[in-house]
Motif scaffolding. Sequence first.
Motif, short mmCIF file in Angstrom:
data_model
loop_
_atom_site.label_atom_id
_atom_site.label_comp_id
_atom_site.label_asym_id
_atom_site.label_seq_id
_atom_site.Cartn_x
_atom_site.Cartn_y
_atom_site.Cartn_z
N GLU A 193 -10.39 -15.22 -1.86
CA GLU A 193 -10.81 -13.90 -1.44
C GLU A 193 -11.24 -13.08 -2.65
O GLU A 193 -10.74 -13.28 -3.76
CB GLU A 193 -9.66 -13.18 -0.72
N PRO A 194 -12.18 -12.16 -2.48
CA PRO A 194 -12.66 -11.37 -3.62
C PRO A 194 -11.56 -10.50 -4.20
O PRO A 194 -10.69 -10.02 -3.47
CB PRO A 194 -13.78 -10.51 -3.01
N ASP A 195 -11.59 -10.31 -5.52
CA ASP A 195 -10.59 -9.48 -6.19
C ASP A 195 -10.80 -8.02 -5.82
O ASP A 195 -11.89 -7.57 -5.47
CB ASP A 195 -10.70 -9.64 -7.71
N VAL A 196 -9.72 -7.26 -5.93
CA VAL A 196 -9.80 -5.83 -5.67
C VAL A 196 -10.57 -5.18 -6.81
O VAL A 196 -10.32 -5.45 -7.98
CB VAL A 196 -8.38 -5.23 -5.58
N PRO A 197 -11.54 -4.32 -6.52
CA PRO A 197 -12.29 -3.65 -7.59
C PRO A 197 -11.37 -2.89 -8.52
O PRO A 197 -10.33 -2.39 -8.12
CB PRO A 197 -13.22 -2.70 -6.82
N VAL A 198 -11.79 -2.81 -9.79
CA VAL A 198 -10.97 -2.16 -10.81
C VAL A 198 -10.67 -0.72 -10.44
O VAL A 198 -9.56 -0.24 -10.60
CB VAL A 198 -11.68 -2.23 -12.18
N GLU A 199 -11.69 0.00 -9.91
CA GLU A 199 -11.45 1.40 -9.58
C GLU A 199 -10.40 1.54 -8.48
O GLU A 199 -9.62 2.49 -8.46
CB GLU A 199 -12.75 2.08 -9.15
N ASN A 200 -10.35 0.57 -7.54
CA ASN A 200 -9.35 0.63 -6.49
C ASN A 200 -7.95 0.38 -7.04
O ASN A 200 -6.97 0.97 -6.59
CB ASN A 200 -9.66 -0.38 -5.39
N VAL A 201 -7.84 -0.54 -8.01
CA VAL A 201 -6.56 -0.81 -8.64
C VAL A 201 -6.05 0.44 -9.34
O VAL A 201 -4.87 0.80 -9.26
CB VAL A 201 -6.68 -1.98 -9.64
N GLU A 202 -6.95 1.16 -10.02
CA GLU A 202 -6.55 2.37 -10.70
C GLU A 202 -6.07 3.42 -9.70
O GLU A 202 -5.10 4.15 -9.94
CB GLU A 202 -7.72 2.91 -11.53
N ASN A 203 -6.75 3.49 -8.54
CA ASN A 203 -6.32 4.45 -7.53
C ASN A 203 -4.93 4.14 -7.00
O ASN A 203 -4.12 5.04 -6.77
CB ASN A 203 -7.32 4.47 -6.36
N VAL A 204 -4.64 2.83 -6.80
CA VAL A 204 -3.32 2.43 -6.34
C VAL A 204 -2.26 2.82 -7.35
O VAL A 204 -1.20 3.36 -7.01
CB VAL A 204 -3.28 0.90 -6.07
N GLU A 205 -2.54 2.57 -8.65
CA GLU A 205 -1.57 2.91 -9.68
C GLU A 205 -1.34 4.42 -9.75
O GLU A 205 -0.22 4.89 -9.93
CB GLU A 205 -2.05 2.39 -11.03
N ASN A 206 -2.41 5.20 -9.57
CA ASN A 206 -2.25 6.65 -9.59
C ASN A 206 -1.42 7.13 -8.41
O ASN A 206 -0.59 8.04 -8.54
CB ASN A 206 -3.63 7.33 -9.57
N ASN A 207 -1.64 6.50 -7.25
CA ASN A 207 -0.87 6.90 -6.07
C ASN A 207 0.61 6.60 -6.26
O ASN A 207 1.48 7.38 -5.85
CB ASN A 207 -1.39 6.18 -4.82
N ILE A 208 0.92 5.45 -6.91
CA ILE A 208 2.31 5.11 -7.15
C ILE A 208 2.93 6.09 -8.13
O ILE A 208 4.06 6.52 -7.99
CB ILE A 208 2.42 3.65 -7.68
N THR A 209 2.15 6.46 -9.17
CA THR A 209 2.66 7.37 -10.18
C THR A 209 2.97 8.74 -9.60
O THR A 209 3.94 9.40 -9.96
CB THR A 209 1.65 7.50 -11.34
N GLU A 210 2.12 9.19 -8.68
CA GLU A 210 2.26 10.53 -8.14
C GLU A 210 2.97 10.58 -6.80
O GLU A 210 3.32 11.65 -6.33
CB GLU A 210 0.87 11.16 -8.00
N GLY A 211 3.21 9.43 -6.15
CA GLY A 211 3.81 9.44 -4.82
C GLY A 211 4.96 8.48 -4.70
O GLY A 211 5.92 8.53 -5.46
N SER A 212 4.84 7.58 -3.74
CA SER A 212 5.93 6.67 -3.44
C SER A 212 5.91 5.45 -4.35
O SER A 212 4.85 4.84 -4.58
CB SER A 212 5.86 6.23 -1.99
#
Length: 319
Positions: free
Chosen positions: A143-162
Motif C-alpha cells: 500500500e502507498p506510504d502516508v504522505p509526509v505532510e500527513n505524518v506531520e499533521n498526526v504528530e502535531n495532533n498527538i502533541t496538542e491533543g490525545s
Amino acid sequence: MVEANNTTVTLQVHRFTPHPERAERARGGSPFAKKSSPFGGGSDSAARRRPRGKQWVQEYTIPARPSDTVLDCLLTIKRTIDPTLAFRYSCGHGMCGSDAAAINGTPTLLCTATVRDWAKQPSTAPEVDDEGFRRTGDETANEPDVPVENVENVENNITEGSLGVIELASLPGFPPQRDLIADIDPMLNQIRKLTPYLQADGVLATTAEGKVDVFEYLQNPEQLAKYETLSNCIACGVCEGACPVYAGGDAFVGPAALIWASRFINDSRDTKAMDRMDAIDTADGVAGCQSVRACSLQCPRGIDVGEEMWQIVAKVRER
C-alpha cells in the motif's frame, strides 16, 4: 526537548468487584462436600478459579505527558477522579514487582511502562477484511506510504491533543481480587513448596586452630555467575501471566517457581540439588514447560526466563 502539558491519555480499565461470600461458604460449606487433602492446601486449579463478581470497562481521560508512567496516571485518577479504583504498588521503581498487570494485553509492571511506549491511537487497531479476518503485514506491504505532510499533521495532533488509549486489566493467569489487583498467592505457594532457601550440610567449618572458618562458603566468580542473575527474580508474576500454559489454566508449576528452584540448584553451596530436581521432575513440573519462551519477553529484571527454563529442563533430564 520540553514536553507539552496540554496532552491527554485515555485509560480503559477492566474493573472487577467480587460478590460477597455467602454465609454457608464462610462457615465452610456443606459437611458432605469433598475435603481437600490434609497434606496440602487444596487444588491449585481451584485456587486460581476466577471469583464471581461485577465486571465492566471504565474509561478515564486525564492530562498526561509522554514520559509519565501508567502508574502515575492511575495515581492521578485515584487522587482526583475515582478513589474507588483499586490497584497495587509499593516502591514505584520496578524493584518490588507488586504492580504487575496487563497493559494492552501484555503482562508488565505499571511503574516502568510509560505512556509514550504503550498509548496507541485508535487508527492503529488491526484492520478486518470483509470475511472477518485481520489483515496481515504482507497484505499492507504494497500500500502507498502516508504522505509526509500527513505524518506531520498526526504528530502535531498527538502533541496538542490525545496521546492515545491504554487498556488495563489484572494479571492473566491469576484470579482477580478487585480491579487491577490479582491474587498471586498460587504462585507464591508453588515457590514455597520448592524450599526457596539455601540448604547446606549444617557442618560448621573450622580452621586448624579450631576457630570458625569465615571463608566456608567462599565462591569463585564462575560459581557466583551460575545463579547470580536468577537471584534477581522479584516474583512479580509477569512471566507466569505471559506463559500460555500457566495462564491457560493447565497443571503447571509455572516459570517463576522453576526459576527459584534453578537458583538454588545452580548454587555450589547448596547440598540438596538432587532433591530439588526430583521435586520438579513431575508432570506439572519441568514436563509442563512447552518452550514457548513468552516468559522472557517482559521480565522487569532482565532474566532470559525461557533460556533458564531450557537449561533447568536439560539438567533435570540429564542427571
